[in-house]
Design an enzyme around this catalytic site. Structure first.
Site, PDB file in Angstrom:
ATOM      1  N   SER A  98       0.827  -1.205   0.000  1.00  0.00           N
ATOM      2  CA  SER A  98       0.000   0.000   0.000  1.00  0.00           C
ATOM      3  C   SER A  98       0.866   1.262   0.000  1.00  0.00           C
ATOM      4  O   SER A  98       1.753   1.394  -0.836  1.00  0.00           O
ATOM      5  CB  SER A  98      -0.954  -0.030   1.204  1.00  0.00           C
ATOM      6  OG  SER A  98      -1.943   0.957   1.102  1.00  0.00           O
ATOM      7  N   MET A  99       0.624   2.189   0.965  1.00  0.00           N
ATOM      8  CA  MET A  99       1.358   3.451   1.000  1.00  0.00           C
ATOM      9  C   MET A  99       2.855   3.243   1.174  1.00  0.00           C
ATOM     10  O   MET A  99       3.650   4.176   0.944  1.00  0.00           O
ATOM     11  CB  MET A  99       0.816   4.345   2.121  1.00  0.00           C
ATOM     12  CG  MET A  99       1.326   5.769   2.109  1.00  0.00           C
ATOM     13  SD  MET A  99       0.742   6.756   3.511  1.00  0.00           S
ATOM     14  CE  MET A  99       1.796   6.128   4.837  1.00  0.00           C
ATOM     15  N   ASP A 137      -8.709  -2.974  -6.399  1.00  0.00           N
ATOM     16  CA  ASP A 137      -8.534  -3.998  -5.364  1.00  0.00           C
ATOM     17  C   ASP A 137      -9.381  -3.720  -4.125  1.00  0.00           C
ATOM     18  O   ASP A 137      -9.133  -4.285  -3.066  1.00  0.00           O
ATOM     19  CB  ASP A 137      -7.059  -4.134  -4.983  1.00  0.00           C
ATOM     20  CG  ASP A 137      -6.482  -2.893  -4.293  1.00  0.00           C
ATOM     21  OD1 ASP A 137      -7.222  -1.914  -4.063  1.00  0.00           O
ATOM     22  OD2 ASP A 137      -5.276  -2.897  -3.963  1.00  0.00           O
ATOM     23  N   HIS A 181      -7.261  -5.489  -1.205  1.00  0.00           N
ATOM     24  CA  HIS A 181      -6.085  -4.662  -0.966  1.00  0.00           C
ATOM     25  C   HIS A 181      -5.254  -5.140   0.223  1.00  0.00           C
ATOM     26  O   HIS A 181      -4.013  -5.180   0.149  1.00  0.00           O
ATOM     27  CB  HIS A 181      -6.521  -3.213  -0.746  1.00  0.00           C
ATOM     28  CG  HIS A 181      -5.382  -2.253  -0.572  1.00  0.00           C
ATOM     29  ND1 HIS A 181      -4.529  -1.924  -1.596  1.00  0.00           N
ATOM     30  CD2 HIS A 181      -4.953  -1.567   0.516  1.00  0.00           C
ATOM     31  CE1 HIS A 181      -3.620  -1.063  -1.157  1.00  0.00           C
ATOM     32  NE2 HIS A 181      -3.848  -0.836   0.122  1.00  0.00           N
TER      33      HIS A 181
END
Length: 612
Positions: A287-288, A519, A571
């Site tokens: 992710s981030m 996602d 995700h």
């Protein structure tokens, strides 16, 4: 002419669509046929009754866990907040005996029943050593937003009993949030008034360390635990892998300025390589974590940062494995910033939203979210060039039943709307919100300028000149993902709020949120465009010829597993996807050539429509 004005007043560009029109629209037979191939996958979803029941139980269980811990504390630690929580618990579950000392054991059994535990059913099958997996490249893992524990090192009197306990993560967080909500929020909120978005006076939260910082967010809800276990199965341990836990609330620059995070990461990569037969390191992000890694890769070589020199990345990093990478941001962060709403939670809680708002109001949530400088890194990058204009967006469906996705914010009461450039400009010029965007860039024009504000924007800052580096983009597809929003003017001190009454299933609009492929958190265009099109074909963005491999995983959730099972493309839950974990093991074992580009979506067609 387009009507323009402040977002809070709902005045923007003119649009003829509104909620009444939406609810009256009916698709033609051809439209209906096309809509059967949307991103939703109803055949694989758990029964609605199961999900609703699980959500209600989850709310009650969360509050009950907090109560059970609270009941064992000294009564002097109880404050006025508690009584409102008791009333809320009573409203949700009037027959619940919250003082039952056996509740914790019952909760553990419930976690197992709902499939949230760390059993193999949630984390996939174990790797086979006969597949050639072995320890080769040392590994550094970089978590994303909300996926590292934060410990209290200094706090106010209301948190005196929680020194070095987690304000984020574990049961301690649940305890604090449920029973001392205002105290918890005060400690989790950064101080934007200083201009630095760092600690408020008298409060210090610092990231936890080690694998335990990010393996589970709370007991039973894993993030990195499946991958850590698979790596350990083939021989990895703390001498060959490292978890880069950081304070995910901070502006990226402050990760280094306050905690020396990037300096620590640089040293750790160099040490792992030197103590593992000079094998270069594999950086795995989720992710981030991909966004902060882009910032780090520029920082580490720049004279303005780590001063590692122009070959540091090529010398020390074998590959980047980006899982669910929001390279170009995610619209999903817009509602928390704009109106303090978490649209997914709003849809799940339904009528319970009103009670939740009384417990933790939208104003409180807005103050909290807006203090987190990291959210600026997740606001969509590239403006109208990437996200579309008033006529067309690259990821519009074949048949547009409502409005182009380029109209990111729609005000149904007067037909006005905002495009992405409008939205970013409004946030950037708003005196309350300016700090969120002030240290990031959102354009789509690459420059040679060494500007720290652009380091995490892949459209404006080129990749390192590292011809031996490979970037693997691994992400799920086929799950509805937030993309555009219907808003209505707010009430009182609330500037605006989601228009929950806008529903058009044929256009993938539910409770004011229009979805697209992705996602479940990051839209496809953000997940795949850089890896499929921009980096391979634009030398300005990739001057060193970094290789890219893109592999998509179809979202095929197990029917009765709340974490999706071994074939999920969600995700977060994709971290337990057995196929993805096998691919990661190939890469770290020095067999990255076995992971080949696999495209299951229409990302290539989308990418060709972007005028970059």
């Amino acid at each position: 002419m387009h009507k323009r004005g402040a977002v809070g007043d709902g005045k923007a560009r003119s649009d003829t669509s509104n909620a009444a029109v939406l609810n009256q629209q009916k698709g033609t037979p051809r439209q209906k046929q096309t809509l059967q191939h949307t991103t939703r996958n109803p055949d694989k979803r758990p029964p609605v009754a199961v999900l609703v029941t699980a959500c209600v139980i989850g709310v009650v269980v969360g509050m009950s866990v907090g109560y059970s811990v609270w009941a064992m504390d000294d009564s002097n630690n109880r404050n006025a907040t508690d009584s409102s929580v008791f009333r809320l618990i009573t409203q949700l579950a009037p027959g619940l005996n919250v003082s039952n000392s056996s509740l914790i054991g019952n909760i553990s059994s419930l976690v197992e029943l709902l499939g949230l535990s760390n059993g193999n059913s949630s984390k996939g099958v174990q790797p086979k050593l006969t597949d050639g997996y072995h320890v080769h490249h040392p590994v550094v893992m970089i978590p994303g937003l909300c996926c590292s524990g934060l410990e209290l090192w200094q706090g106010k009197s209301c948190a005196a009993s929680t020194f070095r306990q987690r304000m984020w993560g574990t049961v301690s967080m649940m305890h604090q949030f449920v029973l001392q909500t205002s105290c918890w929020a005060e400690h989790m909120t950064l101080d934007p008034s200083s201009g630095e978005e760092i600690d408020p006076p008298g409060i210090k939260l610092r990231p936890s360390t080690g694998m335990a910082a990010s393996d589970y967010v709370v007991p039973g809800y894993w993030v990195w635990a499946p991958l850590i276990e698979h790596l350990a199965t083939v021989g990895y341990d703390t001498n060959t892998m490292f978890m880069f836990a950081y304070d995910w609330r901070l502006h990226f620059e402050n990760v280094e300025k306050r905690d020396h995070g990037f300096s620590r990461l640089k040293s750790e990569v160099e040490m792992l390589q030197s103590t593992n037969e000079d094998h270069k390191v594999v950086l795995i992000t989720h992710s981030m974590g991909a966004n902060i890694l882009l910032h780090f890769l520029k920082w580490v070589e720049s004279p303005l940062g780590g001063r590692g020199g122009p070959t540091w990345v090529n010398d020390h990093v074998q590959s980047v494995v980006a899982i669910g990478p929001p390279w170009l941001g995610s619209p999903k962060v817009i509602p928390p910033i704009l109106s303090g709403e978490m649209s997914e939670a709003t849809r799940i809680l339904g009528p319970l939203t009103v009670m939740f708002d009384k417990f933790f109001s939208k104003q409180q949530r807005m103050q909290l979210f807006r203090s987190w400088g990291s959210l600026g890194s997740l606001l969509p990058r590239g403006g109208n060039t990437i996200w579309g204009n008033e006529k067309l967006s690259a990821d519009d469906p074949a048949v547009i039943l409502n409005s182009t996705l380029g109209k990111i914010i729609r005000y149904d009461h007067n037909g006005s709307y905002l495009l992405m450039d409008d939205l970013i400009k409004w946030i950037d010029t708003d005196p309350v919100l300016h700090h969120i965007t002030s240290r990031y860039s959102y354009g789509a024009s690459v420059t040679a300028e060494d500007d720290p504000h652009k380091w995490s924007n892949p459209l404006e800052s080129p990749l390192p000149n590292a011809n031996n580096l490979t970037i693997y983009c691994l992400y799920g597809v086929g799950k509805g993902t937030e993309r555009a929003y219907h808003y209505t003017p707010g009430r009182g001190t609330e500037r605006t709020s989601l228009n929950l009454g806008v529903n058009l299933p044929k256009a993938d609009i539910s409770a004011g949120v229009q979805s697209t492929d992705g996602d479940g958190t990051v839209p496809l265009i953000s997940l795949g465009y850089m890896c499929v099109e921009a980096w391979p074909n634009n030398p300005k963005l990739n001057p060193g010829g970094v290789q890219t491999v893109t592999k998509e995983y179809k979202h095929l959730p197990a029917t009765l597993s709340l974490r999706g099972g071994k074939d999920t493309g969600d995700h977060v839950d994709i971290m337990g996807n057995s196929h993805l974990m096998d691919d990661v093991l190939h890469i770290v074992s020095g067999q990255g050539n076995k992971v080949e580009t696999t495209i299951l979506s229409n990302i290539k067609e989308m990418s060709k429509k972007i005028p970059l």
